[in-house]
Write a protein that holds these residues in place. Structure first.
Motif, short mmCIF file in Angstrom:
data_model
loop_
_atom_site.label_atom_id
_atom_site.label_comp_id
_atom_site.label_asym_id
_atom_site.label_seq_id
_atom_site.Cartn_x
_atom_site.Cartn_y
_atom_site.Cartn_z
N ALA A 153 0.67 -2.74 -3.05
CA ALA A 153 2.18 -1.93 -3.55
C ALA A 153 2.79 -0.94 -2.40
CB ALA A 153 2.15 -1.77 -4.78
N GLU A 154 3.81 -0.84 -2.33
CA GLU A 154 4.85 0.58 -1.39
C GLU A 154 4.01 1.75 -2.21
OE1 GLU A 154 6.22 0.21 0.60
OE2 GLU A 154 6.65 -1.80 1.03
N PRO A 155 3.01 2.63 -1.05
CA PRO A 155 2.47 4.55 -2.00
C PRO A 155 3.30 4.84 -2.12
CG PRO A 155 2.68 3.64 0.75
CD PRO A 155 2.83 2.61 0.05
N HIS A 156 4.41 4.61 -2.66
CA HIS A 156 5.22 6.35 -2.96
C HIS A 156 5.18 6.74 -4.41
CE1 HIS A 156 8.68 3.51 -0.54
NE2 HIS A 156 7.86 3.76 0.17
N ILE A 157 5.36 7.66 -4.74
CA ILE A 157 5.41 8.32 -5.74
C ILE A 157 6.61 9.09 -6.44
CG2 ILE A 157 2.97 8.32 -5.92
CD1 ILE A 157 3.21 11.76 -4.90
#
Length: 568
Positions: free
Chosen positions: A55-59
């Motif tokens: 997954a895109e490592p976005h928070i």
């Protein structure tokens, strides 16, 4: 390793490990620099387990300015992830869109913001749980017992910056644009670290300085211009949950703050507080920001003994203008190599601005154009928005979308923003988005939204409504719109029988902006602090809109109303 060699934010965060001096203050709490680094390391270790492979490592971070915000920024840097700053003034589907567009797999929030998530179409079950995973999204509520229990196993983690590179995405900061939906500007670790070093050098930031962060950290201003230089120089930071004019000076004294940033009308709000004989008894040495205005900047320095430095820039990083000694009143600064003012239609450079003895711009039609960077640009693009990115990079140059003029000595004067952009109280808004909401009003056959100048700085929202208008019903309508942000409600409403259009049958926005509030049609307005609309009178204009309560404008304030100064 010297701080000047640290090319990633992860390295800057890790450098705080082992430093047991106080480094972060929030309300009655103080954390050492080591505790902040340890907190970031623990959250980075947790994040590594939360983010699904591939997954895109976005928070997403939907928080006020609490210690959790900088610790999650540090955690993302250490984990090679990116933070999307989620704006709590957004509502309903637009708020959901921001979270989904940036592909956040983790959303960090607090109990005060949980009601904003109720009813949103997001891929999870009940957002009330502190840690749930459904459809790949995890919600963490930082002020819950479950959150503390979730973090506990990672408390011994040490910060390891080795996995981070200068090219890793770190920030996805939303900025409004002409397409209606906000764009997520990308900022890498390398660019943020470089910005921190640059500002720390420019303002001579020392390790014993304390940066006061009172602007919201979901904006680039607080992170790029306040947190990053403190991190680069090893300075401390003091956080204010939300900006408070009445609490500003008390906070500055309590924390020993030496530097702060501001946007929009923050300076005016501080100046509106009751003066005291000891106002100059404070540790501040500098304020850095935008849109204070020359009059308020001078008043602030006279009252508090603190110089304000105005600059121009954006989260995109495509162009920046810095103030320097000798900058004329009203100017932002001297144009750096590559910065030019161009006619957006012909791409030709605009002639130099000419001002008369009273400071009036006398050749605005010719001199005002779009600020363009024809030199190297640090702009790193938008997340999943190739069309907007291409618009910024036309002809191989960076087009800011902002209007400026440039005098014969190379000094730049801000003259407004693009047709579909407004800046209200430091918030960038899109006229198209507001139009889509106002179009639901039952009496409206057509709606146009545009900016009119605020008497002090930035813009106010004005709408022209063609059709029937009931001021009481309209005010009630606004209160029921779930996606109407807190800054979006029109200050002024012009009511017309038929919307003016151009020869190509497009709404004649330029004419509407030029006429502004002084037009032949009825104009209703909502005075500051009130919800109801009333007819705008000549007395209102003279007193509140153009008169004694509105400070005199300098050349940098000449903008949308025909790009000419207003006559009194």
């Amino acid at each position: 390793m010297e701080s000047s060699e640290r090319r990633t934010v992860a390295e800057l965060v890790a450098a705080r490990w082992g430093d047991h001096r106080p480094g972060l203050w929030f309300e009655e709490k103080a954390l050492t620099r080591h505790e902040v680094a340890a907190g970031a390391a623990a959250r980075a270790a947790l994040l590594a387990d939360l983010l699904p492979p591939g997954a895109e490592p976005h928070i997403g971070v939907l928080l006020d300015n609490t210690p959790e915000y900088p610790m999650w920024l540090g955690a993302a840097a250490l984990a090679g992830a990116a933070v999307a700053g989620i704006n709590p003034t957004r509502r309903g589907p637009e708020l959901a869109r921001d979270i989904l567009h940036t592909e956040c797999r983790v959303l960090i929030t607090e109990r005060a913001h949980l009601p904003l998530l109720d009813g949103l179409e997001l891929p999870w079950g009940s957002p009330r749980a502190s840690a749930v995973e459904r459809g790949g999204v995890r919600l963490l509520t930082t002020d819950s017992p479950e959150y503390d229990a979730l973090l506990a196993p990672y408390a011994g983690a040490r910060p390891d910056p080795s996995r981070a590179t200068p090219h890793d995405r770190l920030l996805l900061y939303f900025t409004s644009g002409s397409t209606g939906a906000p764009k997520a500007a990308i900022c890498t670790q390398g660019r943020l670290a470089a910005a921190g070093h640059s500002l720390a050098d420019q303002f001579h930031v020392r390790p014993d300085d304390v940066h006061y962060i009172c602007m919201p950290m979901f904006h680039g201003n607080a992170v790029i211009a306040d947190w990053a230089p403190a991190l680069a120089a090893g300075a401390g930071v003091a956080l204010r949950r939300r900006f408070s004019a009445s609490g500003f000076l008390a906070d500055v004294r309590r924390y020993g703050a030496t530097y702060f940033t501001y946007v929009g009308r923050a300076i005016q709000y501080i100046l509106a507080t009751e003066p005291r004989p000891d106002d100059r008894d404070n540790p501040l040495r500098l304020g850095f920001g935008t849109e204070a205005g020359a009059v308020d900047a001078a008043a602030f320095e006279a009252r508090f003994g603190v110089r304000l430095v105005e600059g121009y820039g954006s989260s995109e990083g495509g162009a920046a203008v810095q103030w320097s000694p000798g900058t004329p009143p009203g100017a932002v600064g001297r144009a750096a190599p590559g910065l030019v003012v161009l006619d957006p239609e012909t791409c030709a450079e605009c002639p130099p601005a000419v001002f008369d003895a009273g400071g009036r711009l006398v050749n605005g039609d010719a001199a005002i154009g779009e600020l363009v960077n024809r030199g190297p640009s640090p702009f790193e693009g938008y997340w999943r928005n190739a069309e907007a990115e291409a618009e910024r990079r036309r002809e191989g140059w960076y087009w800011t979308g902002d209007l400026f003029c440039r005098d014969a000595d190379g000094y730049l004067y801000f003259a407004g923003r693009g047709d579909d952009r407004l800046r209200v109280d430091g918030e960038n808004l899109s006229a198209a988005m507001i139009e889509n909401i106002l179009a639901r009003y039952e009496g409206a056959a057509a709606v146009a939204v545009y900016a009119v100048p605020d008497p002090v700085t930035g813009d106010q929202v004005m709408a022209t409504v063609a059709g029937e208008f009931d001021p009481v019903g309209f005010a009630g309508f606004l209160l029921t719109q779930p996606d109407l942000g807190t800054k979006m409600a029109p200050r002024f409403v012009r009511v017309v029988e038929r919307m003016p259009v151009t020869a190509t049958n497009k709404i004649h926005r330029a004419g509407l902006r030029r006429e502004g509030v002084r037009c032949a049609d009825p104009v209703w307005w909502r005075p500051p602090g009130e919800r109801e609309y009333r007819r705008l009178t000549e007395a209102d204009l003279l007193t509140y809109v153009e008169g004694p309560l509105a400070p005199t404008r300098g050349p940098s304030e000449v903008r949308r109303q025909g790009l000419e100064p207003r006559t009194r």
